[in-house]
Design an enzyme around this catalytic site. Structure first.
Site, short mmCIF file in Angstrom:
data_model
loop_
_atom_site.label_atom_id
_atom_site.label_comp_id
_atom_site.label_asym_id
_atom_site.label_seq_id
_atom_site.Cartn_x
_atom_site.Cartn_y
_atom_site.Cartn_z
N GLU A 113 3.61 45.05 -3.92
CA GLU A 113 3.23 45.49 -5.27
C GLU A 113 1.84 44.98 -5.61
O GLU A 113 1.36 44.04 -4.98
CB GLU A 113 4.19 44.86 -6.30
CG GLU A 113 5.59 45.36 -6.21
CD GLU A 113 6.52 44.56 -7.13
OE1 GLU A 113 6.04 43.89 -8.06
OE2 GLU A 113 7.73 44.64 -6.89
N LYS A 115 -0.73 42.86 -7.85
CA LYS A 115 -0.63 41.65 -8.67
C LYS A 115 -1.54 41.85 -9.89
O LYS A 115 -2.77 41.79 -9.77
CB LYS A 115 -1.06 40.43 -7.87
CG LYS A 115 -0.85 39.13 -8.61
CD LYS A 115 -1.09 37.95 -7.70
CE LYS A 115 -0.75 36.64 -8.34
NZ LYS A 115 -1.21 36.42 -9.68
N ASP A 117 -3.48 41.33 -13.28
CA ASP A 117 -4.17 40.14 -13.77
C ASP A 117 -4.13 40.11 -15.29
O ASP A 117 -5.00 40.67 -15.96
CB ASP A 117 -5.62 40.19 -13.26
CG ASP A 117 -6.27 38.83 -13.34
OD1 ASP A 117 -5.56 37.85 -13.64
OD2 ASP A 117 -7.48 38.75 -13.10
N TYR A 225 7.77 44.19 -13.71
CA TYR A 225 7.91 44.09 -12.25
C TYR A 225 9.05 43.22 -11.76
O TYR A 225 9.20 43.00 -10.57
CB TYR A 225 6.61 43.61 -11.62
CG TYR A 225 5.99 42.39 -12.30
CD1 TYR A 225 6.67 41.18 -12.36
CD2 TYR A 225 4.73 42.46 -12.88
CE1 TYR A 225 6.12 40.08 -12.98
CE2 TYR A 225 4.17 41.36 -13.50
CZ TYR A 225 4.87 40.17 -13.54
OH TYR A 225 4.32 39.08 -14.16
N LYS A 312 -4.02 36.78 -2.63
CA LYS A 312 -5.09 36.99 -3.61
C LYS A 312 -6.34 37.49 -2.91
O LYS A 312 -6.71 36.98 -1.85
CB LYS A 312 -5.41 35.67 -4.31
CG LYS A 312 -4.28 35.19 -5.20
CD LYS A 312 -4.72 35.17 -6.62
CE LYS A 312 -4.40 33.86 -7.28
NZ LYS A 312 -5.04 33.71 -8.56
N CYS A 406 -38.22 30.20 -29.70
CA CYS A 406 -37.84 31.58 -29.50
C CYS A 406 -38.92 32.30 -28.67
O CYS A 406 -40.10 32.22 -29.01
CB CYS A 406 -37.67 32.26 -30.86
SG CYS A 406 -37.36 34.02 -30.69
N CYS A 409 -40.61 35.00 -31.17
CA CYS A 409 -41.33 34.70 -32.40
C CYS A 409 -41.74 33.24 -32.50
O CYS A 409 -42.29 32.82 -33.52
CB CYS A 409 -40.47 35.09 -33.61
SG CYS A 409 -39.12 33.95 -33.89
N CYS A 424 -32.13 31.55 -32.59
CA CYS A 424 -33.40 31.62 -33.28
C CYS A 424 -33.07 31.81 -34.75
O CYS A 424 -32.42 32.79 -35.11
CB CYS A 424 -34.23 32.80 -32.77
SG CYS A 424 -35.61 33.14 -33.88
N CYS A 430 -38.04 37.73 -36.75
CA CYS A 430 -38.03 37.77 -35.29
C CYS A 430 -37.75 39.20 -34.82
O CYS A 430 -36.69 39.76 -35.13
CB CYS A 430 -36.96 36.79 -34.81
SG CYS A 430 -36.73 36.78 -33.04
S1 IVH Z 1 6.86 38.59 -9.53
C1 IVH Z 1 9.67 34.86 -9.52
N1 IVH Z 1 5.20 40.61 -9.42
O1 IVH Z 1 1.57 36.57 -11.02
C2 IVH Z 1 8.54 35.76 -9.33
N2 IVH Z 1 4.45 38.63 -10.49
O2 IVH Z 1 1.69 33.48 -9.88
C3 IVH Z 1 8.21 36.56 -10.51
N3 IVH Z 1 2.18 38.81 -11.45
O3 IVH Z 1 4.05 34.74 -12.68
C4 IVH Z 1 6.86 37.16 -10.48
N4 IVH Z 1 1.82 40.89 -10.85
O4 IVH Z 1 2.51 36.45 -14.02
C5 IVH Z 1 5.38 39.34 -9.83
N5 IVH Z 1 3.87 42.52 -9.29
C6 IVH Z 1 4.05 41.26 -9.69
C7 IVH Z 1 3.05 40.55 -10.40
C8 IVH Z 1 3.29 39.23 -10.77
C9 IVH Z 1 1.33 39.84 -11.48
C10 IVH Z 1 1.89 37.49 -12.03
C11 IVH Z 1 3.01 36.89 -12.79
C12 IVH Z 1 3.46 35.74 -11.94
C13 IVH Z 1 2.17 35.35 -11.29
C14 IVH Z 1 2.41 34.63 -10.01
#
Ligand code: IVH
Length: 691
Positions: A113, A115, A117, A225, A312, A406, A409, A424, A430
């Site tokens: 999946e 991740k 942000d 998720y 990551k 500045c 000016c 400034c 200015c």
């Molecule tokens: S699963 C027990 N799935 O990343 C596991 N986390 O450091 C539950 N996050 O705490 C998390 N996308 O805030 C999961 N597709 C995804 C995610 C995801 C972002 C975040 C979430 C999590 C942190 C992990």
């Protein structure tokens, strides 16, 4: 409409609007036009106002916000909110896979999946209705942000389909899409607020705001998720995600099943590139064991599940040379250092400049001209300098000093306690500040003089015709006809040709004349007082009604207005204490601009409260304090800040200060509740004596 019919209609409208929200925000296939949708919503708001007792806990009007949360309640998580083991290397992914094979033995299916942000959130549903939303906090307990989360359109307030448990939790990530982020930062820079560094900070700042109506404007979004717990009738994580989607949740379409380590690497690699096309930030990929039985066998460490890992993405980083530093002055006078770099290719674009943010950042980096610097484009949209290769530092380099004057000016720069930016202070003398303020004044959301633009403002300024907004109203066609640029041709700017021929001049003068009709709240916003953005301007004008009242207000009266804190109040007071600013205001008044809220802007619903004065205090259940105040005015009443013998009623909510109550009791002022008040304006019942 009788009560029974109203109740039925409210139920029908709530269902129907929720259905259209789902079509629009989850399925991206609207069935009706925005106007038709707005009509349904308006009808529901009207009925709920008339029959507040029929407001449903999943009413889509909750998405507009209105509730204020003074302090977020701490809630313990039923299942701890764990984080994931992080890695940046493919080696670690192989180790992860090996470990799983050793424990499980047989074939393992994975779900890969994105991740997301943003900010983690846990949503609890009871009988299909969203009842609670809690942030991660320390993993054991988090903040109850339910009112704010209800404003996120992609989060269902009531579930669809069948088969969901009586009560369950679902987890996901609240995030701010790029488009909303850019719009928000533009607005913040407009009013002199620091822009958010990245969409994640913007999302986490937004979700903790006190006013849910403000959160509603931030356009947050949410992917779900994870469904913790064992009371769900499924054997795999993927099935849970599919079921969640059928119940109306927004799950990612990019979750895929993988059967080998090669599948996993393909997924990682394709998203390392593919993420640049997404309209939101991801910072990696999450790999989860699909079978819930296998997840159970693998179990957890103290901090994270053994059945999942986060890979990551490395922020892309290049090395280049710092050639020079420019100091730029913005509309508010804030001075921003900008690094000029030897052009370098980074994440698909050529980078020549990077923000150095402020003096503290320069000092912390100890950055010097000629340094070899590392530049990164991570989640942030603007590239940033993240470090220096000290081994490459030229021996004769000298520390970079932040300028003291500045650059435009020469005024000595100032810095207020607790702030990182140098300013400034020469607001009225200015050039970039003057031009920036004029551009703000004429901008679409302010006075909307669209026949003038940046280029024309510059020419008028250069020709000595324009120094402040009031000068606009003194212009005539003789001033404008035939105007030209005056600056030297060496200035390297690619400008459009601008001519001041007759037609253009007529348009400009008509545009300026028409701006005399622009309402007070936009005039106040246009004046460009620091921290007075559109929302604050609206609050101030509604409260004070005219500029005289506003100018007379002291710090106490100002901070009594909802959402006006000391920072904003101090800025307003400082503006009105400035002689030059006052002169401009007086000239604008003479020019006929609106400095008073027009009767027509106040919706006159009835005269039931004519001659009555109210003090509204505390937190209310059905309406925000602001809405109640507006209603008082709509029905002819007046709001005042403090209780005196002349006050007619104290409208009391929860958590009202004990002093107010005591004073009202002492003076014999009737204390009424929200419901009493609604009864007063809606159902023609006699006014209650006291409560
Ligand atoms: S699963 C027990 N799935 O990343 C596991 N986390 O450091 C539950 N996050 O705490 C998390 N996308 O805030 C999961 N597709 C995804 C995610 C995801 C972002 C975040 C979430 C999590 C942190 C992990």
């Amino acid at each position: 409409m009788d009560r029974e019919a109203a109740k039925e209609r409210i139920e029908w409208l709530s269902e129907e609007i929720n259905r259209h929200n789902h079509q629009y925000y989850i399925l991206s296939s609207p069935l009706i036009s925005d106007t038709e949708f707005d009509h349904l919503l308006e009808e529901l708001i009207r009925l709920e106002t008339a029959y507040p007792e029929f407001l449903l806990p999943h009413s889509p009007t909750l998405q507009v916000g209105g509730d204020i949360t003074k302090e977020f309640k701490q809630v313990k998580h039923k299942y701890p909110m764990m984080s994931l083991g992080n890695t940046y290397s493919e080696e670690d992914i192989r180790d992860f896979e090996d470990r799983i094979h050793k424990t499980i033995g047989d074939a393992v299916e994975y779900v890969c999946e994105l991740k997301f942000d943003g900010v983690a959130i846990g949503l609890t549903y009871r009988e299909g209705i969203l009842v609670q939303a809690v942030t991660r906090g320390d993993g054991t307990a988090g903040d109850d942000v339910t009112n704010n989360v209800r404003t996120i359109r992609s989060i269902p307030l009531k579930l669809r389909g069948t088969g969901y448990p009586l009560e369950f939790e679902i987890r996901g990530e609240i995030f701010m899409p790029h488009a909303s982020f850019e719009k928000l930062n533009e607005q913040r820079t407009d009013i002199g607020e620091e822009p958010f560094a990245n969409p994640r900070n913007a999302a986490s700042g937004s979700i903790k705001m006190q006013s849910s109506a403000e959160v509603a404007k931030r356009n947050l979004d949410c992917f779900l998720y994870y469904l913790p717990g064992d009371d769900l009738p499924f054997t795999t994580h993927y099935e849970r995600l599919t079921a969640a989607r059928s119940w109306g949740f927004k799950t990612s379409e990019f979750a895929v099943k993988c059967h080998s380590i090669d599948d996993i690497f393909d997924y990682l690699n394709s998203w390392n590139e593919g993420r640049k096309e997404l309209p939101y930030d991801i910072d990696g990929v999450v790999i989860k064991v699909n079978s819930l039985r296998q997840q159970e066998l693998l179990g957890y460490t103290a901090k994270s599940p053994r059945w999942a890992i986060a890979y990551k993405f490395k922020a892309e980083r290049v090395t280049t040379t710092l050639l020079s530093v420019d100091f730029q002055v913005g509309r508010t006078g804030a001075v921003t250092p900008v690094a000029n770099l030897k052009p370098v290719q980074l994440a698909g674009t050529v980078v020549k400049r990077a923000s150095l943010h402020n003096a503290d950042v320069i000092a912390a980096l100890d950055i010097r001209i000629g340094d070899a610097v590392f530049v990164e484009k991570g989640g942030e949209i603007i590239p940033k300098i993240v470090g220096i290769d000290h081994a490459m530092r030229p021996p004769d380099s000298v520390a970079l000093e932040f300028i003291k004057q500045c650059p435009e000016c020469s005024a000595p720069l100032v810095r207020q306690a607790g702030e990182s930016a140098w300013y400034c202070p020469n607001e009225l003398g200015c050039p970039p500040q003057i031009k920036g303020k004029l551009e703000h004044f004429i901008s679409r959301r302010a006075m909307n003089i669209d026949s003038l633009g940046e280029g024309k403002i510059e020419i008028l300024y250069e020709n000595g015709l324009l120094e402040n907004p009031a000068d606009l109203y003194d212009l005539d066609s003789d001033d404008l006809l035939g105007l030209k640029r005056t600056y030297s041709a060496t200035q390297e700017k690619k400008e459009k040709k601008i001519s001041f021929r007759e037609k253009t001049v007529t348009n400009i003068l008509n545009g300026i004349a028409a701006s005399r009709e622009v309402g007070f709240e936009r005039v106040l916003f246009a004046l460009g007082i620091r921290y007075v953005g559109e929302t604050v301007a609206k609050k101030l004008t509604l409260h004070f009604r005219n500029i005289d009242n506003l100018m007379k207000a002291d710090i106490i009266t100002l901070t009594e207005v909802e959402e006006i804190g000391e920072k904003i109040a101090a800025s307003v007071l400082a503006a009105f204490a400035d002689h030059g600013f006052l002169q401009i205001i007086h000239r604008l008044m003479d020019a006929g601009l609106q400095f008073e809220i027009r009767e027509s802007e106040i919706i006159r619903k009835s005269s039931k409260l004519d001659g009555l004065t109210f003090v509204v205090s505390g937190v209310f259940e059905k309406f925000s304090r602001d809405d109640l105040k507006k209603e008082i005015e709509n029905h002819g009443g007046k709001n005042v800040g403090s209780i005196s013998a002349k006050t007619s009623y104290l409208l009391a909510g929860e958590n009202m200060g004990p002093e107010k109550r005591k004073k009202a009791e002492k003076l014999g002022i009737p204390i009424i509740s929200e419901n009493d008040f609604l009864a007063m304006i809606m159902q023609w019942r006699p006014l209650p004596e006291t409560v």
